[in-house]
Write an enzyme that holds these catalytic residues in place. Structure first.
Site, PDB file in Angstrom:
ATOM      1  N   HIS A  16       0.842  -1.206   0.000  1.00 49.98           N
ATOM      2  CA  HIS A  16       0.000   0.000   0.000  1.00 49.98           C
ATOM      3  C   HIS A  16       0.880   1.260   0.000  1.00 49.98           C
ATOM      4  O   HIS A  16       0.571   2.243  -0.675  1.00 49.98           O
ATOM      5  CB  HIS A  16      -0.883   0.061   1.256  1.00 49.98           C
ATOM      6  CG  HIS A  16      -1.889  -1.046   1.385  1.00 49.98           C
ATOM      7  ND1 HIS A  16      -1.966  -1.845   2.498  1.00 49.98           N
ATOM      8  CD2 HIS A  16      -2.876  -1.464   0.564  1.00 49.98           C
ATOM      9  CE1 HIS A  16      -2.949  -2.715   2.369  1.00 49.98           C
ATOM     10  NE2 HIS A  16      -3.527  -2.515   1.196  1.00 49.98           N
ATOM     11  N   LYS A  40     -16.775  -7.271   6.448  1.00 47.40           N
ATOM     12  CA  LYS A  40     -15.494  -7.782   6.946  1.00 47.40           C
ATOM     13  C   LYS A  40     -15.366  -7.506   8.430  1.00 47.40           C
ATOM     14  O   LYS A  40     -15.798  -6.456   8.907  1.00 47.40           O
ATOM     15  CB  LYS A  40     -14.330  -7.094   6.220  1.00 47.40           C
ATOM     16  CG  LYS A  40     -14.157  -7.508   4.767  1.00 47.40           C
ATOM     17  CD  LYS A  40     -12.865  -6.925   4.194  1.00 47.40           C
ATOM     18  CE  LYS A  40     -12.710  -7.256   2.714  1.00 47.40           C
ATOM     19  NZ  LYS A  40     -11.570  -6.582   2.104  1.00 47.40           N
ATOM     20  N   ARG A  89      -1.464  -5.782  -7.990  1.00 46.43           N
ATOM     21  CA  ARG A  89      -0.317  -6.642  -7.670  1.00 46.43           C
ATOM     22  C   ARG A  89      -0.008  -7.576  -8.832  1.00 46.43           C
ATOM     23  O   ARG A  89       1.119  -7.766  -9.214  1.00 46.43           O
ATOM     24  CB  ARG A  89      -0.622  -7.497  -6.436  1.00 46.43           C
ATOM     25  CG  ARG A  89      -0.513  -6.734  -5.163  1.00 46.43           C
ATOM     26  CD  ARG A  89      -1.211  -7.432  -4.045  1.00 46.43           C
ATOM     27  NE  ARG A  89      -2.649  -7.347  -4.212  1.00 46.43           N
ATOM     28  CZ  ARG A  89      -3.515  -7.584  -3.268  1.00 46.43           C
ATOM     29  NH1 ARG A  89      -3.102  -7.970  -2.092  1.00 46.43           N
ATOM     30  NH2 ARG A  89      -4.798  -7.454  -3.496  1.00 46.43           N
ATOM     31  N   SER A 127      -2.653  -7.740   3.187  1.00 40.72           N
ATOM     32  CA  SER A 127      -2.842  -7.591   4.640  1.00 40.72           C
ATOM     33  C   SER A 127      -3.091  -8.968   5.265  1.00 40.72           C
ATOM     34  O   SER A 127      -2.628  -9.240   6.372  1.00 40.72           O
ATOM     35  CB  SER A 127      -4.026  -6.667   4.920  1.00 40.72           C
ATOM     36  OG  SER A 127      -3.789  -5.383   4.377  1.00 40.72           O
TER      37      SER A 127
END
Ligand code: ADP
Length: 160
Positions: A16, A40, A89, A127
């Site tokens: 990030h 979440k 990514r 994460s």
């Protein structure tokens, strides 16, 4: 130009931070915005995540950190952002991210999404991966900044 970088950042990683550093060079102001996502259950509270990002970006004067709830496009309009930033990514991120960019374009035609790539060495990083390693006491110095490492060690400290 004002850019908005939305995400969960639970917690913020060097991946990030690659994106935030690039954005800081490209835009007058970049607002990193932490989504309160009802789907979440985060490890860190919104306030903790905000403090983590503020500390990790303290050297970048044109980065602001805030939180939001609801539609990203509505938040972007409220913040006067013209650009949405998302990080990529690998090609596997692309399908979902492109679908979201198209959806957001139908909701707010004047808002453009820009994709930025992280550096190669962070392309595997998420994460969730960081939390998994930290949970079992593995090394994370190369994945997150020192303040986040500290918070992860506290969160996963063994109970006496
Ligand atoms: P979300 O739940 O919105 O995907 P994340 O915090 O996981 O929130 O990610 C926010 C943004 O950062 C997304 O655009 C994601 O693709 C990107 N991102 C996550 N990890 C990396 C990384 N290692 N390198 C580059 N971009 C990343």
């Amino acid at each position: 130009m004002i850019a908005l970088y939305p995400g969960s950042f639970d917690p913020v990683t060097y991946g990030h931070l690659d994106i935030i550093e690039s954005a800081s060079r490209m835009f007058d102001r970049t607002i990193v915005s932490i989504l309160k996502n009802p789907n979440k259950t985060p490890l860190f509270s919104l306030e903790q995540r905000q403090a983590q990002i503020r500390t990790a970006t303290a050297h970048l004067p044109n980065i602001e950190v805030t939180t939001f709830w609801g539609l990203t496009v509505t938040h972007a309009r409220q913040q006067n952002a013209q650009v949405l930033i998302r990080g990529l990514r690998a090609i596997s991120d692309f399908e979902f991210e492109l679908q979201m960019a198209h959806t957001n374009k139908t909701l707010e035609p004047d808002l453009d999404t820009i994709f930025l790539a992280c550096s190669n060495q962070h392309s595997f990083l998420s994460s969730s991966v960081v939390k998994e390693i930290a949970r079992y006491g593995g090394p994370i110095d190369h994945l997150v900044p020192p303040n986040v490492k500290q918070d992860l060690e506290t969160a996963f400290a063994p109970l006496d």
